[in-house]
Design an enzyme around this catalytic site. Structure first.
Site, PDB file in Angstrom:
ATOM      1  N   LYS A 111     -93.702  13.889  79.973  1.00 38.90           N
ATOM      2  CA  LYS A 111     -94.623  13.235  80.920  1.00 38.90           C
ATOM      3  C   LYS A 111     -95.996  13.890  80.864  1.00 38.90           C
ATOM      4  O   LYS A 111     -97.011  13.234  81.093  1.00 38.90           O
ATOM      5  CB  LYS A 111     -94.034  13.250  82.323  1.00 38.90           C
ATOM      6  N   GLU A 129     -95.007  25.175  84.002  1.00 41.96           N
ATOM      7  CA  GLU A 129     -93.554  25.344  83.896  1.00 41.96           C
ATOM      8  C   GLU A 129     -93.203  26.743  84.394  1.00 41.96           C
ATOM      9  O   GLU A 129     -93.740  27.726  83.900  1.00 41.96           O
ATOM     10  CB  GLU A 129     -93.093  25.146  82.444  1.00 41.96           C
ATOM     11  N   CYS A 227     -84.293  12.212  87.365  1.00 43.41           N
ATOM     12  CA  CYS A 227     -83.475  11.395  86.469  1.00 43.41           C
ATOM     13  C   CYS A 227     -82.065  11.328  87.052  1.00 43.41           C
ATOM     14  O   CYS A 227     -81.085  11.524  86.353  1.00 43.41           O
ATOM     15  CB  CYS A 227     -83.507  11.927  85.046  1.00 43.41           C
TER      16      CYS A 227
HETATM   17  N1  SAM Z   1     -91.349  16.663  83.243  1.00 46.17           N
HETATM   18  C1  SAM Z   1     -90.567  17.128  82.127  1.00 46.17           C
HETATM   19  C2  SAM Z   1     -90.735  16.168  80.953  1.00 46.17           C
HETATM   20  O1  SAM Z   1     -91.072  15.005  81.178  1.00 46.17           O
HETATM   21  O2  SAM Z   1     -90.575  16.607  79.807  1.00 46.17           O
HETATM   22  C3  SAM Z   1     -89.128  17.334  82.500  1.00 46.17           C
HETATM   23  C4  SAM Z   1     -88.975  18.239  83.682  1.00 46.17           C
HETATM   24  S1  SAM Z   1     -87.337  18.667  84.102  1.00 46.17           S
HETATM   25  C5  SAM Z   1     -86.742  17.240  84.844  1.00 46.17           C
HETATM   26  C6  SAM Z   1     -87.595  19.737  85.464  1.00 46.17           C
HETATM   27  C7  SAM Z   1     -88.310  21.028  85.144  1.00 46.17           C
HETATM   28  O3  SAM Z   1     -88.407  21.788  86.360  1.00 46.17           O
HETATM   29  C8  SAM Z   1     -87.597  21.916  84.142  1.00 46.17           C
HETATM   30  O4  SAM Z   1     -88.466  22.239  83.092  1.00 46.17           O
HETATM   31  C9  SAM Z   1     -87.237  23.163  84.938  1.00 46.17           C
HETATM   32  O5  SAM Z   1     -87.332  24.340  84.163  1.00 46.17           O
HETATM   33  C10 SAM Z   1     -88.264  23.153  86.047  1.00 46.17           C
HETATM   34  N2  SAM Z   1     -87.817  23.901  87.247  1.00 46.17           N
HETATM   35  C11 SAM Z   1     -86.591  24.433  87.501  1.00 46.17           C
HETATM   36  N3  SAM Z   1     -86.607  25.057  88.691  1.00 46.17           N
HETATM   37  C12 SAM Z   1     -87.839  24.944  89.193  1.00 46.17           C
HETATM   38  C13 SAM Z   1     -88.478  25.406  90.380  1.00 46.17           C
HETATM   39  N4  SAM Z   1     -87.800  26.110  91.297  1.00 46.17           N
HETATM   40  N5  SAM Z   1     -89.782  25.113  90.563  1.00 46.17           N
HETATM   41  C14 SAM Z   1     -90.458  24.396  89.647  1.00 46.17           C
HETATM   42  N6  SAM Z   1     -89.906  23.917  88.511  1.00 46.17           N
HETATM   43  C15 SAM Z   1     -88.612  24.197  88.283  1.00 46.17           C
END
Ligand code: SAM
Length: 447
Positions: A111, A129, A227
């Protein structure tokens, strides 16, 4: 096998449609890509259909081995799940191109590259990230995409609220979630799923949203997405944002023929109704109230080393529009970032852990500066500044494995390796051999 509690929950949520969803979750996942404007055409041996909600999104009838396509490594397209490209509609309908945007949970960058493409040269994206192991793949994907309008950071959401209050016109929270929409792509998501995990996700999502909320301008747009299908992480969170944080849920104008389902708060892509995986999206506008617009206060001077006039002239000659870029040298490296956002990016570099600002332009090697690899990936590069070495598929793959390339009658010094006219990176022709300058950490292994 789908978890029993998941089946019960979806039966309650979808009623008579639930069996169609369960059936769809047993089918093969869909393969789709989003094209970069580095190339005009696709060259896959598969049938190609357009993704209806993104003008550069395409479905492939089969999944090629992307690793074997040099254009994949050159950032000519991103392998992105089709439903998640729906973010484009939210941007087109509510976000101006000259916006300052934050993608708070950005890795691996699907995204983020989409938002960066939408904003183009007018806007700036901060792609953050928090998980260390994931921030490097984010930075790699941003560099390969090549827009130069993105700062990659590695910080907690709370720092954005604290250091940049009321700053962003748009924030995307693509939250870590229970991943029900990925069940047919990722067996681990099925194995990890439980109602307890769903409740933990809800808590984590609220804490991320709460921490980052102050960074959004009143009147600014929050795009909240997951998702997953369940109401707890989706609608209940969207309504919690609206009521507790203070926002209005906004409608999206979507073609009914696309099969996207509007719910009481937001929109669902269900794999039995759309060609794509499960995805949920809700667009909210932060309620307007009196506020102090974000101003940079007490800015520290960012660290930098002066660049000599001679070196500046050299590295600027590698850019097609050098006046658009601010240059900063730190240690041996010169970075280029949009001059339009110089003050803001300088400030961010003193408060945030920035993995990259714009793109890496040059690197000191001995007494001279040489281009960094990310210049070859950047759309800002003046590629005719370097002699080019156009290679065939076999040599392109050898190059991407960091092997040396055969040389014949080529000028000594740096050469830009291209495949179908698209830059892959640099080599240095030293006469007796050719030094491969492709980044070792990105090289293709196991081939
Ligand atoms: N937006 C990304 C894409 O389109 O490629 C996918 C994101 S994925 C659904 C959610 C992301 O949130 C992961 O990279 C994860 O490492 C991160 N995440 C995990 N815990 C988190 C936290 N407490 N605060 C912020 N981000 C976090």
């Amino acid at each position: 096998m789908l978890p029993v509690d998941f089946v019960d929950m979806m039966q309650q949520q979808l009623g008579a449609q639930a069996p169609q969803l369960f059936h769809a979750l047993e089918q093969e996942p869909v393969t789709s890509i989003r094209l970069n404007d580095k190339i005009d055409e696709l060259s896959f041996n598969a049938d190609i259909d357009e993704v209806p909600w993104h003008y550069e999104g395409y479905y492939l009838s089969e999944r090629p081995q992307f690793t074997l396509d040099p254009l994949f490594h050159a950032g000519c397209y991103y392998v992105q799940e089709a439903s998640s490209m729906l973010i484009q509609c939210a941007l087109e309908q509510y976000v101006a191109e000259d916006s300052l945007a934050l993608d708070l949970c950005a890795a691996p960058g699907g995204k983020a590259t989409l938002i960066s493409q939408y904003l183009g040269a007018q806007g700036l994206l901060v792609a953050n990230e928090v998980v260390r192991q994931r921030v490097f793949i984010l930075s790699e994907n941003i560099q390969k995409w090549g827009n130069g309008n993105t700062v990659v950071t590695h910080n907690t959401p709370a720092l954005f609220g604290e250091a940049m209050p009321n700053a962003f016109d748009c924030i995307l929270v693509d939250a870590p979630c229970s991943g029900e929409g990925m069940f047919r792509k990722d067996e681990q998501a099925v194995a990890d799923w439980s109602m307890r995990a769903v409740r933990q996700c809800v808590e984590r999502q609220r804490s991320i949203l709460y921490d980052a909320w102050d960074a959004l301008k009143p009147g600014g747009i929050l795009i909240y997405s997951t998702c997953t299908f369940n109401r707890h992480e989706d609608e209940e969170n969207a309504m919690w944002i609206a009521e507790e944080l203070g926002a209005d849920i906004l409608p999206l104008s979507l073609d009914p023929a696309w099969g996207i389902v509007e719910s009481i708060a937001g929109y669902h892509c269900y794999p039995h109704l759309v060609r794509g995986e499960g995805f949920y999206l809700c667009v909210l506008r932060k309620r307007r109230h009196d506020f102090d617009p974000f101003r940079i206060k007490h800015a520290k001077k960012p660290n930098s080393t002066p660049i000599t006039a001679e070196n500046k002239e050299l590295v600027r000659s590698w850019l097609s529009e050098p006046d658009k870029w601010a240059l900063r040298q730190l240690d041996r490296f010169i970075t280029a970032y949009p001059i339009k956002y110089k003050e803001l990016i300088d400030y961010m570099s003193t408060r945030f852990l920035c993995i990259s600002l714009g793109f890496g332009l040059a690197e000191e090697r001995g007494k001279h500066f040489a281009p960094q690899h990310s210049l070859s990936m950047s759309k800002a590069a003046r590629i005719d500044a370097f002699p080019q070495l156009e290679v065939n598929l076999e040599s392109a793959l050898a190059y991407l494995r960091t092997e040396s390339l055969p040389l014949s009658n080529l000028p000594l010094g740096l050469l830009l390796v291209t495949y179908h006219g698209v830059p892959l990176g640099f080599v240095k022709n030293v006469g007796s051999r050719c030094n491969n300058l492709y980044p070792n950490e990105w090289r293709i292994r196991n081939l």
